[in-house]
Every structure is written in C-alpha cells, then in structure tokens.
Motif scaffolding. Structure first.
Motif, PDB file in Angstrom:
ATOM      1  N   SER A 186       0.596  -1.274  -0.385  1.00 16.05           N
ATOM      2  CA  SER A 186       0.284  -0.096  -0.143  1.00 16.05           C
ATOM      3  C   SER A 186       1.083   1.192  -0.159  1.00 16.05           C
ATOM      4  CB  SER A 186      -1.004   0.041   0.956  1.00 16.05           C
ATOM      5  OG  SER A 186      -1.941  -1.068   0.868  1.00 16.05           O
ATOM      6  N   PHE A 187       1.873   1.220   1.413  1.00 12.30           N
ATOM      7  CA  PHE A 187       2.664   2.367   0.796  1.00 12.30           C
ATOM      8  C   PHE A 187       3.488   2.312  -0.769  1.00 12.30           C
ATOM      9  CE2 PHE A 187       2.278   1.441   5.056  1.00 12.30           C
ATOM     10  CZ  PHE A 187       2.122   3.329   5.910  1.00 12.30           C
ATOM     11  N   LEU A 188       3.623   1.195  -1.196  1.00 10.70           N
ATOM     12  CA  LEU A 188       4.244   1.844  -2.321  1.00 10.70           C
ATOM     13  C   LEU A 188       3.754   2.340  -3.736  1.00 10.70           C
ATOM     14  CD1 LEU A 188       6.955   0.484  -4.677  1.00 10.70           C
ATOM     15  CD2 LEU A 188       5.866  -1.712  -4.825  1.00 10.70           C
ATOM     16  N   VAL A 189       2.008   1.737  -3.679  1.00  6.57           N
ATOM     17  CA  VAL A 189       1.796   2.382  -4.723  1.00  6.57           C
ATOM     18  C   VAL A 189       0.915   4.377  -3.813  1.00  6.57           C
ATOM     19  CG1 VAL A 189      -1.324   2.630  -5.077  1.00  6.57           C
ATOM     20  CG2 VAL A 189      -0.172   0.644  -3.963  1.00  6.57           C
ATOM     21  N   ALA A 190       0.983   4.636  -2.569  1.00  6.57           N
ATOM     22  CA  ALA A 190       0.705   5.685  -2.213  1.00  6.57           C
ATOM     23  C   ALA A 190       2.136   7.319  -2.017  1.00  6.57           C
ATOM     24  CB  ALA A 190       0.458   5.542  -0.787  1.00  6.57           C
ATOM     25  N   GLY A 191       2.929   6.092  -1.979  1.00  4.57           N
ATOM     26  CA  GLY A 191       4.424   6.301  -2.312  1.00  4.57           C
ATOM     27  C   GLY A 191       4.081   7.259  -4.246  1.00  4.57           C
ATOM     28  N   SER A 192       4.268   6.508  -4.689  1.00  4.87           N
ATOM     29  CA  SER A 192       4.144   6.467  -6.023  1.00  4.87           C
ATOM     30  C   SER A 192       3.279   7.515  -6.358  1.00  4.87           C
ATOM     31  CB  SER A 192       3.189   4.607  -7.082  1.00  4.87           C
ATOM     32  OG  SER A 192       5.017   4.302  -6.355  1.00  4.87           O
ATOM     33  N   LEU A 193       2.291   7.620  -5.912  1.00  6.50           N
ATOM     34  CA  LEU A 193       1.451   8.804  -6.241  1.00  6.50           C
ATOM     35  C   LEU A 193       2.059  10.169  -6.523  1.00  6.50           C
ATOM     36  CD1 LEU A 193      -1.612   9.613  -7.134  1.00  6.50           C
ATOM     37  CD2 LEU A 193      -1.871   9.556  -5.096  1.00  6.50           C
ATOM     38  N   VAL A 194       2.370   9.995  -4.992  1.00  3.60           N
ATOM     39  CA  VAL A 194       3.465  10.757  -4.385  1.00  3.60           C
ATOM     40  C   VAL A 194       4.019  11.938  -4.985  1.00  3.60           C
ATOM     41  CG1 VAL A 194       4.951  12.288  -2.187  1.00  3.60           C
ATOM     42  CG2 VAL A 194       3.053  10.484  -1.931  1.00  3.60           C
ATOM     43  N   PRO A 215      15.284  17.975 -12.567  1.00  2.00           N
ATOM     44  CA  PRO A 215      15.093  16.853 -13.615  1.00  2.00           C
ATOM     45  C   PRO A 215      14.896  17.110 -14.977  1.00  2.00           C
ATOM     46  CG  PRO A 215      13.223  16.420 -12.460  1.00  2.00           C
ATOM     47  CD  PRO A 215      14.370  16.562 -11.055  1.00  2.00           C
ATOM     48  N   THR A 216      15.023  17.560 -16.235  1.00  2.80           N
ATOM     49  CA  THR A 216      14.756  17.634 -17.463  1.00  2.80           C
ATOM     50  C   THR A 216      14.220  16.613 -17.991  1.00  2.80           C
ATOM     51  OG1 THR A 216      17.044  17.894 -17.958  1.00  2.80           O
ATOM     52  CG2 THR A 216      16.257  19.505 -17.113  1.00  2.80           C
ATOM     53  N   SER A 217      14.273  15.176 -17.695  1.00  7.95           N
ATOM     54  CA  SER A 217      14.534  13.793 -18.965  1.00  7.95           C
ATOM     55  C   SER A 217      12.572  14.316 -19.446  1.00  7.95           C
ATOM     56  CB  SER A 217      14.657  13.237 -18.478  1.00  7.95           C
ATOM     57  OG  SER A 217      14.457  11.495 -19.568  1.00  7.95           O
ATOM     58  N   ARG A 218      12.019  14.337 -20.948  1.00  4.27           N
ATOM     59  CA  ARG A 218      11.403  13.516 -21.246  1.00  4.27           C
ATOM     60  C   ARG A 218      10.367  11.967 -21.009  1.00  4.27           C
ATOM     61  NH1 ARG A 218       9.963  16.891 -26.471  1.00  4.27           N
ATOM     62  NH2 ARG A 218      10.188  18.879 -25.264  1.00  4.27           N
ATOM     63  N   TRP A 219      12.425  11.365 -21.049  1.00  7.60           N
ATOM     64  CA  TRP A 219      11.434   9.642 -20.607  1.00  7.60           C
ATOM     65  C   TRP A 219      11.010   9.836 -19.295  1.00  7.60           C
ATOM     66  CZ3 TRP A 219       9.738   6.877 -24.562  1.00  7.60           C
ATOM     67  CH2 TRP A 219      10.749   7.019 -25.562  1.00  7.60           C
ATOM     68  N   LEU A 220      12.065  10.299 -18.108  1.00  4.60           N
ATOM     69  CA  LEU A 220      11.718   9.780 -17.048  1.00  4.60           C
ATOM     70  C   LEU A 220      10.332  10.780 -16.342  1.00  4.60           C
ATOM     71  CD1 LEU A 220      12.572   9.329 -14.233  1.00  4.60           C
ATOM     72  CD2 LEU A 220      13.610  12.010 -13.972  1.00  4.60           C
ATOM     73  N   LEU A 221       9.607  12.027 -16.699  1.00  4.76           N
ATOM     74  CA  LEU A 221       8.634  12.405 -17.043  1.00  4.76           C
ATOM     75  C   LEU A 221       7.322  11.380 -17.554  1.00  4.76           C
ATOM     76  CD1 LEU A 221       6.831  14.390 -16.027  1.00  4.76           C
ATOM     77  CD2 LEU A 221       6.823  15.588 -18.571  1.00  4.76           C
ATOM     78  N   ARG A 222       7.594  10.561 -18.171  1.00  5.69           N
ATOM     79  CA  ARG A 222       7.075   9.715 -18.819  1.00  5.69           C
ATOM     80  C   ARG A 222       6.330   8.841 -17.715  1.00  5.69           C
ATOM     81  NH1 ARG A 222       9.027  10.373 -25.275  1.00  5.69           N
ATOM     82  NH2 ARG A 222       7.308  11.627 -25.827  1.00  5.69           N
ATOM     83  N   ALA A 223       8.073   7.860 -17.833  1.00  3.68           N
ATOM     84  CA  ALA A 223       7.817   6.478 -16.465  1.00  3.68           C
ATOM     85  C   ALA A 223       7.302   7.407 -15.035  1.00  3.68           C
ATOM     86  CB  ALA A 223       9.056   6.385 -16.364  1.00  3.68           C
ATOM     87  N   VAL A 257       0.540   3.468 -11.508  1.00  2.00           N
ATOM     88  CA  VAL A 257      -0.140   1.670 -11.692  1.00  2.00           C
ATOM     89  C   VAL A 257       0.748   0.634 -11.572  1.00  2.00           C
ATOM     90  CG1 VAL A 257      -1.162   0.934 -14.105  1.00  2.00           C
ATOM     91  CG2 VAL A 257      -1.155   3.526 -14.243  1.00  2.00           C
ATOM     92  N   LEU A 258       1.796   1.420 -11.686  1.00  2.00           N
ATOM     93  CA  LEU A 258       2.956  -0.296 -11.811  1.00  2.00           C
ATOM     94  C   LEU A 258       2.217  -0.898 -10.003  1.00  2.00           C
ATOM     95  CD1 LEU A 258       5.770   1.293 -13.074  1.00  2.00           C
ATOM     96  CD2 LEU A 258       4.558  -0.513 -14.108  1.00  2.00           C
ATOM     97  N   PRO A 259       2.408  -0.102  -9.113  1.00  2.00           N
ATOM     98  CA  PRO A 259       2.264  -0.813  -7.955  1.00  2.00           C
ATOM     99  C   PRO A 259       0.803  -1.453  -7.989  1.00  2.00           C
ATOM    100  CG  PRO A 259       2.245   0.982  -7.426  1.00  2.00           C
ATOM    101  CD  PRO A 259       3.000   0.949  -8.804  1.00  2.00           C
ATOM    102  N   LEU A 260      -0.490  -0.782  -8.344  1.00  2.00           N
ATOM    103  CA  LEU A 260      -1.423  -0.881  -8.576  1.00  2.00           C
ATOM    104  C   LEU A 260      -1.684  -2.453  -9.134  1.00  2.00           C
ATOM    105  CD1 LEU A 260      -3.480   2.340  -8.984  1.00  2.00           C
ATOM    106  CD2 LEU A 260      -3.329   1.146  -7.083  1.00  2.00           C
ATOM    107  N   LEU A 261      -0.851  -2.114 -10.532  1.00  2.00           N
ATOM    108  CA  LEU A 261      -0.891  -3.539 -10.435  1.00  2.00           C
ATOM    109  C   LEU A 261      -0.294  -4.490  -9.864  1.00  2.00           C
ATOM    110  CD1 LEU A 261       0.091  -2.804 -14.134  1.00  2.00           C
ATOM    111  CD2 LEU A 261      -2.130  -3.720 -13.631  1.00  2.00           C
TER     112      LEU A 261
END
Length: 471
Positions: free
Chosen positions: A190-198, A362-370, A376-380
């Motif tokens: 659960s903290f994995l999900v919440a931390g990811s959203l933050v 951070p400036t990488s667009r790929w990082l922003l997309r990730a 979604v990843l920890p939710l899955l």
C-alpha cells in the motif's frame, strides 16, 4: 458457462476493482499524517500546503473506496449464500468488528479532520488524521484476518448436526499466522502505491513549474515519495519472503503452482520462465536459478519442495477424487507480474532520486513519462498479487473444508448473476472515469494558496461561521 462461473467472475472483478482504491487509502492516510506532523513540529508552510494538497487526493480516493467496498459484502448473501451459511459464524466476526470499530474510527475522525481546520486545536486536529490513519490500517487487518481463515482455517470446529463451521477461538482467528504476515506485506504494498502517487504528482509539477514559488515543496514531495517507494519495496521483498515460507506450510500446492513445479525436487530451482504441456501435467522447457526456490519455500537451499503432481495425488487420497490443481498459467504469471511491476516502480523511484541529486532539476521527458505511469505499476502488482492469492487457493473457497463450487447460491440463476455482474461492471467503469478525472483535475491544480482572502470577515465569532469543506 453457469451461475458459478459468472459469480466467480463478478467477485473477482469487483474485488480487484475495489482494491485499486484500498492500498492508496491505506498508504496515503499515513503519508498525509506525516506531512501534517512535519508542519506541526516545524511550522514550515510548505508542509501545510502538501498536507492539504495530498489530503484532497486522499479524500477523493477514500470516498470511492467506501462506495465500491459496500458491494463486496452484499455478494456474500447474493451469490455465495451456501458459503455464508457454512462459515458465517467465523467470517462475520472480524468483518463486524471492522465495521463497528475500525471503519467507525476512520470515518468519524476523517470528518473531524475535514471540518476541523481552524476550529480544533492544532494538536487535536493532528490527532484526528492519525486516528483516521490508524482506523484505516485496523480495518485492513480485520478484513485480512477474515480472508486468512479462508487460506488457513483455525479456531473453529465443524458442528456435526448442522454441518456448519463454528467459532471456538476468536484469538486464534485474529492471530492466524497467515494474517500476521499478510498484513505487513499488504501495508508495504500500500505504501508502494501511495508513495508512487506522491512521486508522480510532485515530479510533474517540478518539471512543469520549475520557477514557481512552490517548487521547493514539490521537490520535497518527490524525494519524500521516492524514499517511501524504495523503503516499501524493500519491505515487500522481506515480508514476501516470509509469506512464501508460510504459504509452503499451509498451502504447498499454491507454492508449487506459483513456480510451475510439477515434480518434487530437493533442492528446487526458481523458475524464471517455464513452458508446460497443455494439460499442465509436465514441464517442457524452463530457465531456472538453482537452489532459490528451496530457500524461498523452506529457508534451506537444499530443502524439499513438493511438486504439483505429487500434491494432486496426495489431496485426491485425502479429500476424494477430483482436481485440486489451480490454473497453472494464471498462478505462474500473476506471481511474476506481481514481482515485476513492483520492482519497476522501485526502479523509477531510484531514477527520480538520482535525477535530483545535489539540487539538480530533472529534465528528461522519458523520466516524466515513466513517472506518469509509475502509480499504475504498484496497482498492477497489488492486483496480480491478489489474483495469485485467491486463484492459487482454488478449487477451495475455504482450504480443506469447502470447495468453491459448493459455496455458490443454489437459488440464484445464471440470468440473475449476469444481470448484477453487468450492472456492477458498468457502474464501476463510470466511477473509474470519475475518480480518474477528479484526481487529475486536483493534482494539476497544485498546492493551495494559503494567503488569507481579504474578502473574508474574521471578526465574527467562529461559531457563527458556516461549516465548510476547508480546502
């Protein structure tokens, strides 16, 4: 297709959908409480802004979780009445305590927290969010205790006259060894999900609003969330290792199905990839890590892990003729997807921290997309974890005591179950769109402006002010 198949699909869909909200509520309640504690101790305004900002996202998710959770209990009476009759005396006890104590605690204090800004003393208001967070986590424990009885029945006896399971030791139910390890594993997820959203929300604002006055607050949120994700991922691995050893003791078939292990091995290798025959009776090709499965299952690199075929023969002798093997491709791949998605989220969190080292932006667009796909990843991972947990128990609804096919309501027709299944699915799809749009809308809005509005007259007594949602 019959009523049993549709009832299983309905419970599976509604359970997985409901659990999309649960881990975020569990984790975010504590993280918001931590942010408010930081503001209370330091007086730094950025922590107050983050508290109100993420607190709003928490409340949106909490409301949706309550709505979708109500359906779960209705299904026990609608579609699974024979199961409810058999185990209701035991299963109902922790669920009743969850509703009367834990849910009452969290809902009451969430109300105080929402409307208590500038009305309650600061310490009392802070205590409100902590009480709500404690109630949320207690709620999770009682529900997991009920589910753990299905995985490892304890503290009961079968009444020979009624054929029903009766509670004999409630403490044993609450201290079920499956519940004791499932609870911390679920919290870590659960903290994995919440931390990811933050992280996601903070990273988006850091990269899109670099020169804003609140850039420091977003940078802190991004780092804070990343550390939460990394610590949580570590705890997921540790608790998962303990859980696998517990599973080996109480449900060895689930462990064998998770690895696609058809024959008993000592030592046993961990299967990175296995291809089996269509009937699931033997292994055709596999990529393995030697000794790892023995260690995961027994704690001994040379330990014995029983195979699917041997366990099937054992269960057929013990419980009677029939198949006691779950659907191997489902258990095998859900177990691996659970691990892969969780670790992917941790990897992104590590990249986010690295991108902000020594004050960098951070400036990488790929990082922003990730970062945008990160929640979604920890939710899955959580969803596949529960799919593995429940599907790996099949064909049992209560392991060793009741088969799933025997728990379905006999008086409910296929048409009735299909109707309710279709209705719930459409309603849930609508709620999913609403939830997503609300979260995106308020996440984009950013932290609130705490500058007092000169149009508001504070000269009147506080008691005369209307009660309002203080965000």
């Amino acid at each position: 297709m019959d009523a049993l198949d549709v009832a299983r699909w309905q419970f599976g869909v509604t359970t997985v959908y409901h659990f999309l909200f649960v881990p975020l509520t569990i984790g975010l309640s504590v993280l918001v409480a931590i942010l408010q504690t930081l503001w209370h101790r330091t007086g730094n305004e950025r922590y107050l802004k983050l508290t109100k900002f993420y607190g709003k996202l928490f409340l949106i998710n909490f409301a949706m979780g309550v709505v979708t959770g109500i359906v779960q209990e209705f299904q026990f009476g609608m579609n699974w009445s024979d199961y409810s009759r058999f185990v209701g005396d035991i299963f109902g006890a922790p669920l009743a305590i969850e509703a009367l104590v834990a849910f009452f605690l969290e809902s009451t204090f969430i109300g105080l927290w929402i409307f208590g800004w500038d009305r309650l003393p600061k310490r009392a208001h802070l205590a409100s969010i902590w009480a709500a967070a404690i109630g949320t986590n207690l709620s999770a424990y009682f529900i997991l205790a009920a589910n753990s009885f299905m995985q490892n029945p304890v503290g009961y006896r079968i009444n020979p006259d009624t054929g029903r399971a009766e509670l004999t030791d409630f403490v044993a139910v609450l201290t079920n060894k499956v519940a004791l390890i499932t609870f911390p594993h679920t919290l870590a997820g659960s903290f994995l999900v919440a931390g990811s959203l933050v992280v996601t929300v903070g990273l988006w604002h850091v990269m899109r609003n670099r020169g804003s006055a609140d850039a420091g607050a977003y940078r802190f949120a991004t780092k804070f969330g990343s550390w939460v994700v990394l610590v949580s991922a570590t705890l997921v691995v540790i608790t998962g290792d303990i859980q696998s050893k517990t599973m080996m003791q109480v449900q060895p078939m689930k462990m064998a199905a998770a690895e696609g292990l058809y024959t008993t091995e000592s030592p046993a290798s961990f299967s990175v990839l296995t291809v089996g025959s269509l009937d699931g009776s033997r292994e055709l090709f596999a990529i393995k890590i030697p000794y790892l499965l023995s260690y995961l299952g027994t704690g001994d690199p040379n330990g014995t892990v029983h195979g699917i075929n041997d366990l099937q023969a054992q269960y057929a002798s013990q419980y009677g003729a029939g198949s006691y093997t779950p659907i191997i491709p489902v258990t095998y791949w859900s177990f691996r997807f659970m691990i892969a998605f969780g670790m992917a989220a941790a990897a992104i969190a590590l990249l986010v921290l690295w991108s902000q080292r020594k004050g960098r932006t951070p400036t990488s667009r790929w990082l922003l997309r990730a970062g945008l796909v990160m929640p979604v990843l920890p939710l899955l991972a959580n969803s596949f974890g529960w799919i593995f947990t429940e599907m790996g128990r099949q064909p049992w609804i209560v392991f060793g005591e009741m088969l799933t096919r025997d728990g379905v309501s006999r008086s409910v027709s296929l048409t009735e179950v299909l109707t309710s299944f279709t209705a719930f699915t459409l309603i849930y799809a609508t709620l999913a769109v609403i939830e997503f749009k609300l979260l995106v809308r308020y996440a984009r809005a950013g932290v609130p402006d705490l500058t007092p509005d000169p149009a508001i007259d504070d000269s009147h007594d506080d008691a005369e002010r209307p009660l309002a949602f203080a965000y």
